[in-house]
Design a protein around this motif. Structure first.
Motif, PDB file in Angstrom:
ATOM      1  N   ASN A  16     -11.799   1.798  -3.893  1.00 47.31           N
ATOM      2  CA  ASN A  16     -11.328   2.816  -4.835  1.00 47.31           C
ATOM      3  C   ASN A  16     -10.173   2.268  -5.680  1.00 47.31           C
ATOM      4  O   ASN A  16      -9.471   1.329  -5.293  1.00 47.31           O
ATOM      5  CB  ASN A  16     -10.906   4.089  -4.093  1.00 47.31           C
ATOM      6  N   LYS A  17      -9.977   2.889  -6.844  1.00 44.76           N
ATOM      7  CA  LYS A  17      -9.021   2.376  -7.822  1.00 44.76           C
ATOM      8  C   LYS A  17      -7.580   2.429  -7.320  1.00 44.76           C
ATOM      9  O   LYS A  17      -6.793   1.512  -7.572  1.00 44.76           O
ATOM     10  CB  LYS A  17      -9.155   3.161  -9.130  1.00 44.76           C
ATOM     11  N   GLU A  18      -7.239   3.502  -6.623  1.00 43.88           N
ATOM     12  CA  GLU A  18      -5.860   3.634  -6.145  1.00 43.88           C
ATOM     13  C   GLU A  18      -5.516   2.516  -5.166  1.00 43.88           C
ATOM     14  O   GLU A  18      -4.447   1.900  -5.249  1.00 43.88           O
ATOM     15  CB  GLU A  18      -5.660   4.993  -5.474  1.00 43.88           C
ATOM     16  N   SER A  19      -6.416   2.243  -4.239  1.00 45.52           N
ATOM     17  CA  SER A  19      -6.172   1.180  -3.271  1.00 45.52           C
ATOM     18  C   SER A  19      -6.168  -0.187  -3.948  1.00 45.52           C
ATOM     19  O   SER A  19      -5.367  -1.069  -3.596  1.00 45.52           O
ATOM     20  CB  SER A  19      -7.240   1.212  -2.170  1.00 45.52           C
ATOM     21  N   GLN A  20      -7.058  -0.366  -4.923  1.00 39.50           N
ATOM     22  CA  GLN A  20      -7.086  -1.630  -5.648  1.00 39.50           C
ATOM     23  C   GLN A  20      -5.793  -1.847  -6.435  1.00 39.50           C
ATOM     24  O   GLN A  20      -5.301  -2.975  -6.543  1.00 39.50           O
ATOM     25  CB  GLN A  20      -8.289  -1.671  -6.595  1.00 39.50           C
ATOM     26  N   LEU A  33      11.232 -15.471   6.824  1.00 34.62           N
ATOM     27  CA  LEU A  33      10.244 -16.548   6.866  1.00 34.62           C
ATOM     28  C   LEU A  33      10.884 -17.878   6.473  1.00 34.62           C
ATOM     29  O   LEU A  33      11.639 -17.964   5.507  1.00 34.62           O
ATOM     30  CB  LEU A  33       9.096 -16.221   5.912  1.00 34.62           C
ATOM     31  N   ARG A  34      10.573 -18.915   7.239  1.00 32.00           N
ATOM     32  CA  ARG A  34      11.075 -20.248   6.922  1.00 32.00           C
ATOM     33  C   ARG A  34      10.347 -20.822   5.703  1.00 32.00           C
ATOM     34  O   ARG A  34       9.214 -20.427   5.408  1.00 32.00           O
ATOM     35  CB  ARG A  34      10.885 -21.193   8.117  1.00 32.00           C
ATOM     36  N   PRO A  35      10.962 -21.765   5.006  1.00 32.20           N
ATOM     37  CA  PRO A  35      10.261 -22.431   3.890  1.00 32.20           C
ATOM     38  C   PRO A  35       8.963 -23.073   4.379  1.00 32.20           C
ATOM     39  O   PRO A  35       8.936 -23.751   5.405  1.00 32.20           O
ATOM     40  CB  PRO A  35      11.271 -23.496   3.434  1.00 32.20           C
ATOM     41  N   GLY A  36       7.891 -22.810   3.678  1.00 29.22           N
ATOM     42  CA  GLY A  36       6.584 -23.319   4.073  1.00 29.22           C
ATOM     43  C   GLY A  36       5.895 -22.479   5.122  1.00 29.22           C
ATOM     44  O   GLY A  36       4.792 -22.823   5.566  1.00 29.22           O
ATOM     45  N   GLY A  37       6.517 -21.359   5.536  1.00 28.51           N
ATOM     46  CA  GLY A  37       5.929 -20.490   6.546  1.00 28.51           C
ATOM     47  C   GLY A  37       4.808 -19.629   5.994  1.00 28.51           C
ATOM     48  O   GLY A  37       4.578 -19.557   4.777  1.00 28.51           O
ATOM     49  N   TYR A  38       4.099 -18.935   6.901  1.00 34.92           N
ATOM     50  CA  TYR A  38       2.893 -18.186   6.534  1.00 34.92           C
ATOM     51  C   TYR A  38       3.088 -16.683   6.752  1.00 34.92           C
ATOM     52  O   TYR A  38       3.703 -16.255   7.737  1.00 34.92           O
ATOM     53  CB  TYR A  38       1.708 -18.678   7.363  1.00 34.92           C
ATOM     54  N   PHE A  39       2.526 -15.912   5.825  1.00 29.37           N
ATOM     55  CA  PHE A  39       2.488 -14.456   5.948  1.00 29.37           C
ATOM     56  C   PHE A  39       1.020 -14.045   6.051  1.00 29.37           C
ATOM     57  O   PHE A  39       0.222 -14.286   5.129  1.00 29.37           O
ATOM     58  CB  PHE A  39       3.150 -13.790   4.740  1.00 29.37           C
ATOM     59  N   VAL A  40       0.664 -13.427   7.188  1.00 25.40           N
ATOM     60  CA  VAL A  40      -0.728 -13.032   7.457  1.00 25.40           C
ATOM     61  C   VAL A  40      -0.797 -11.513   7.478  1.00 25.40           C
ATOM     62  O   VAL A  40      -0.094 -10.864   8.265  1.00 25.40           O
ATOM     63  CB  VAL A  40      -1.221 -13.610   8.798  1.00 25.40           C
ATOM     64  N   TRP A  41      -1.667 -10.952   6.637  1.00 29.70           N
ATOM     65  CA  TRP A  41      -1.793  -9.495   6.530  1.00 29.70           C
ATOM     66  C   TRP A  41      -3.257  -9.116   6.667  1.00 29.70           C
ATOM     67  O   TRP A  41      -4.110  -9.591   5.921  1.00 29.70           O
ATOM     68  CB  TRP A  41      -1.236  -9.006   5.196  1.00 29.70           C
ATOM     69  N   THR A  42      -3.541  -8.270   7.663  1.00 28.92           N
ATOM     70  CA  THR A  42      -4.891  -7.733   7.841  1.00 28.92           C
ATOM     71  C   THR A  42      -4.836  -6.232   7.604  1.00 28.92           C
ATOM     72  O   THR A  42      -4.140  -5.508   8.325  1.00 28.92           O
ATOM     73  CB  THR A  42      -5.422  -8.016   9.255  1.00 28.92           C
ATOM     74  N   SER A  43      -5.560  -5.765   6.580  1.00 32.50           N
ATOM     75  CA  SER A  43      -5.520  -4.351   6.206  1.00 32.50           C
ATOM     76  C   SER A  43      -6.753  -3.994   5.395  1.00 32.50           C
ATOM     77  O   SER A  43      -7.253  -4.827   4.618  1.00 32.50           O
ATOM     78  CB  SER A  43      -4.255  -4.072   5.380  1.00 32.50           C
ATOM     79  N   PRO A  44      -7.256  -2.763   5.547  1.00 39.19           N
ATOM     80  CA  PRO A  44      -8.380  -2.326   4.706  1.00 39.19           C
ATOM     81  C   PRO A  44      -8.045  -2.358   3.222  1.00 39.19           C
ATOM     82  O   PRO A  44      -8.946  -2.428   2.378  1.00 39.19           O
ATOM     83  CB  PRO A  44      -8.639  -0.888   5.175  1.00 39.19           C
ATOM     84  N   LEU A  45      -6.735  -2.336   2.917  1.00 42.53           N
ATOM     85  CA  LEU A  45      -6.312  -2.318   1.517  1.00 42.53           C
ATOM     86  C   LEU A  45      -6.717  -3.595   0.784  1.00 42.53           C
ATOM     87  O   LEU A  45      -6.974  -3.577  -0.431  1.00 42.53           O
ATOM     88  CB  LEU A  45      -4.789  -2.140   1.446  1.00 42.53           C
ATOM     89  N   THR A  46      -6.815  -4.704   1.506  1.00 39.09           N
ATOM     90  CA  THR A  46      -7.155  -5.975   0.867  1.00 39.09           C
ATOM     91  C   THR A  46      -8.623  -6.046   0.452  1.00 39.09           C
ATOM     92  O   THR A  46      -8.999  -6.938  -0.319  1.00 39.09           O
ATOM     93  CB  THR A  46      -6.856  -7.144   1.827  1.00 39.09           C
ATOM     94  N   ASN A  47      -9.419  -5.123   0.967  1.00 43.54           N
ATOM     95  CA  ASN A  47     -10.857  -5.133   0.659  1.00 43.54           C
ATOM     96  C   ASN A  47     -11.307  -3.755   0.193  1.00 43.54           C
ATOM     97  O   ASN A  47     -12.427  -3.320   0.464  1.00 43.54           O
ATOM     98  CB  ASN A  47     -11.638  -5.562   1.910  1.00 43.54           C
ATOM     99  N   ALA A  48     -10.378  -3.059  -0.499  1.00 46.20           N
ATOM    100  CA  ALA A  48     -10.630  -1.668  -0.888  1.00 46.20           C
ATOM    101  C   ALA A  48     -11.569  -1.594  -2.095  1.00 46.20           C
ATOM    102  O   ALA A  48     -11.686  -2.535  -2.886  1.00 46.20           O
ATOM    103  CB  ALA A  48      -9.316  -0.977  -1.206  1.00 46.20           C
TER     104      ALA A  48
END
Length: 691
Positions: free
Chosen positions: A390-394, A373-388
């Protein structure tokens, strides 16, 4: 009594009156010193011996003999005797030596007197003669080797229709790679397949762009109905299957629209919509586990270039279907090695349910993402894990958040299952971290700019790179393609060098199209003996430049308004200009052409190789030119084209190999450089007959 006949005067006898002359000759030979051989005497008195007859007119007695009444000589220095012919030969040698010495002397003084420009013409003339000699020797070699060497290659068995060397699962397992990384690249000991890969039984020429972006033929790829309908990444679900075609309808009401998805990402970054990505410094995107490329297909209309990378898949391949749609893609894996891209190469990394567990192995996958990734670049992640819930996923989600912060990523926003981070633009962020709060910075020995499938590193790379320029400070596309003076200085180039390269490739592309136009009608090949097929049929969409240098061929195609994308390949055998290519807003890869290219069969419409043969085969290699051409044939679509530009001997040698691959080939002289030739080839449409 007659004497024996002289050699060469059969049927004529020497009179007895010459016996006295013979005696005088023998006395002369006896008086001569032992080292006065005929040859030495000839060297000492060449002119005297040559004009002995003229100096003794009227048949006056000669010291060396005289002429008889019948016109034949008893003198051994006259041509009639064996010794006379030998002496004449010595005289000719001496004369030739004298002429050569005089010529070389004159040439030396002439060379000193000519200008430097004239010397260049002489040198090029010498090169042409030398290359003509090499070409003739190659032709002689082909004749002496006989027709067995030019035998056409056989076709591969059906199991090779979708074969990808270095990534074949069964091959990797046979090599002992059963440690969970069976899909990793293994190119060290693979067997070479000296055969031509056939198309599937019902293969059809892909539809013309942009129609081919949204509709592909089912028979052209290996996929089952279950794989089409099964759940997977976000973009995988945007498909419909009928009897012969697969349709990708990103705006269909039946699925979540990719247009809404990309619009959401733009808003999370703080932009009005996806058309504003260019103004924010985003041009190139690495789409990890891209599904079937719908995200990149949508962004392409906004002049964004998305490179899809995904694991090798024996069936239902994301890479194969993405390439079939005319979109950039290649086989690659995050599991154990760094990708063959330079550090600081992409403006955005995107992962929509891509299957990468970013929290595993201590966050080492995120470190590799940060390197790319270049300086100032963006990382976009779409996953059920981000809105989990249960405790393990959290717990896993919390690890990703903390680790991203430790490598100086700032979370900009989170909506539903999508989160967006921004990489720092300031190197000072790393020194301001708390001790032990994150991975250390790589040292100079480990911070390699363009690694070639090196083992993943557990340190932050790219911080010591002179190419550390935030994306917001770079020129927006398309101005980015022409780097400014300071950016070129980083790559060791001057502005006039890049301008000269750009002009040269603009002329070359115009010449290419003028040569190809008679061979291609309405962007598709003409089939002799058949009616011209109506569009849409085959055109140049996927282009592979095997020796990209500065990326000038790519730029020239875009300036000529060609609807193409180019995979710019930088060979391991030459200078590494891949960082320059990436900084210009193009995509490319570092590659060793003695190894298989990370792509499926039948994925490119045009393969271009300028100077590649000189680069690869100027010194001994572990592979042959035939190995390289077999690999080109594997990558090329049926009725696809190959353009080779190189020196005359290498082009002639390449043309001889095309007969083994059943290619139609034409050698054409170049207008700008008589030392080089163009070899234009077309791959035939050979396919397996249905059983």
């Amino acid at each position: 009594m007659s004497r024996p006949l002289q050699r060469g005067v059969s049927g004529i006898q020497i009179p007895d009156s010459q016996s006295k002359e013979k005696t005088e000759k023998e006395d002369l030979d006896k008086k001569a010193p032992s080292d006065q051989s005929p040859s030495s005497l000839w060297l000492r008195f060449p002119l005297r011996l040559l004009f002995a007859d003229s100096n003794n007119s009227n048949n006056s007695p000669s010291k060396y003999g005289n002429i008889t009444d019948n016109g034949f000589a008893s003198d051994p220095f006259i041509v009639g005797s064996p010794r006379s012919r030998l002496n004449l030969l010595h005289f000719l040698k001496f004369s030739l030596l004298l002429i050569v010495v005089l010529a070389l002397t004159g040439s030396f003084w002439w060379t000193l007197s000519i200008s430097s420009s004239s010397r260049g013409h002489v040198y090029h003339g010498y090169r042409r003669l030398q290359e003509r000699l090499v070409s003739d020797l190659l032709d002689i070699g082909e004749f002496t080797r006989g027709p067995a060497k030019l035998k056409e290659l056989e076709f591969c068995s059906q199991e090779f229709e979708n074969y990808v060397p270095c990534f074949n699962v069964s091959e990797n397992l046979a090599l002992g790679n059963s440690d969970g990384n069976k899909l990793d690249r293994q190119c060290g000991r693979e067997l070479r397949q000296n055969c031509l890969v056939l198309t599937p039984v019902n293969y059809k020429i892909p539809l013309r762009w942009p129609t081919g972006r949204d509709v592909i033929w089912v028979a052209n790829v290996k996929i089952t109905a279950q794989e089409v309908l099964s759940s997977g990444s976000l973009t995988k679900r945007m498909m419909m299957l009928d009897e012969e075609q697969i349709s990708f309808r990103s705006a269909s009401l039946m699925f979540d629209g990719v247009e809404d998805y990309s619009h959401q990402i733009a808003e999370m970054i703080g932009l009005r919509n996806e058309s504003s990505f260019l103004q924010a410094g985003v041009r190139t995107i690495l789409d990890i586990g891209c599904g079937y490329g719908s995200f990149g297909a949508h962004l392409f209309q906004s002049q964004l270039l998305t490179m899809c990378v995904a694991n090798f898949e024996p069936s239902g391949s994301q890479v194969q279907l993405t390439l079939e749609r005319g979109l950039p893609a290649m086989v690659a894996s995050f599991t154990s090695t760094q990708l063959p891209y330079p550090s600081l190469s992409f403006d955005m990394l995107h992962c929509a349910r891509c299957g990468i567990d970013w929290d595993q192995k201590g966050g080492i996958f995120l470190i590799e993402a940060d390197r790319l990734l270049r300086p100032g670049g963006y990382f976009v992640w779409t996953s059920p894990l981000t809105n989990a819930r249960n405790k393990e996923s959290q717990k896993r989600w919390k690890f990703v958040q903390d680790f991203a912060q430790s490598i100086c990523w700032e979370m900009l926003s989170q909506q539903d299952e999508t989160a967006v981070w921004k990489k720092t633009s300031k190197k000072s962020c790393y020194s301001s971290r708390k001790p032990g709060s994150g991975p250390s910075l790589c040292g100079k020995s480990h911070d390699i700019e363009t690694p070639y499938y090196r083992v993943l590193q557990n340190c932050i790379g790219g911080t010591q790179n002179s190419r550390w320029i935030p994306i917001e400070k770079r020129e927006a596309w398309p101005s980015r393609a022409n780097l400014n003076k300071n950016e070129l200085a980083v790559h060791g180039l001057q502005s006039d060098e890049l301008a000269e390269d750009t002009d040269s490739w603009k002329t070359a592309v115009n010449n290419y199209w003028s040569l190809l136009s008679p061979l291609i009608f309405s962007d598709h090949p003409k089939r002799p003996g058949e009616e011209d097929p109506s569009p849409p049929y085959n055109m140049f969409r996927n282009v592979l430049d095997m020796n990209a240098e500065f990326g000038g061929f790519n730029l020239a195609l875009l300036q000529a308004k060609k609807s193409v994308w180019v995979m710019n390949v930088v060979s391991m055998s030459g200078p590494n200009h891949l960082p320059l290519i990436q900084d210009r807003g193009f995509v490319g890869i570092l590659h060793d052409w003695c190894e298989a290219f990370p792509s499926y069969p039948r994925t490119y419409d045009l393969v271009h190789a300028a100077g590649l043969l000189s680069l690869e085969f100027a010194k001994p290699r572990r592979c042959t030119m035939l190995d390289l051409f077999i690999e080109i044939d594997r990558l090329l679509r049926p009725e696809g084209w190959v353009i080779i530009r190189d020196t005359v001997p290498l082009v002639e040698s390449a043309r001889a190999l095309t007969t083994q691959l059943k290619w139609d080939a034409r050698v054409i002289e170049t207008e700008s450089d008589s030392d080089q030739r163009l070899l234009i080839c077309q791959k035939p449409f050979y396919k397996r007959q249905s059983s």
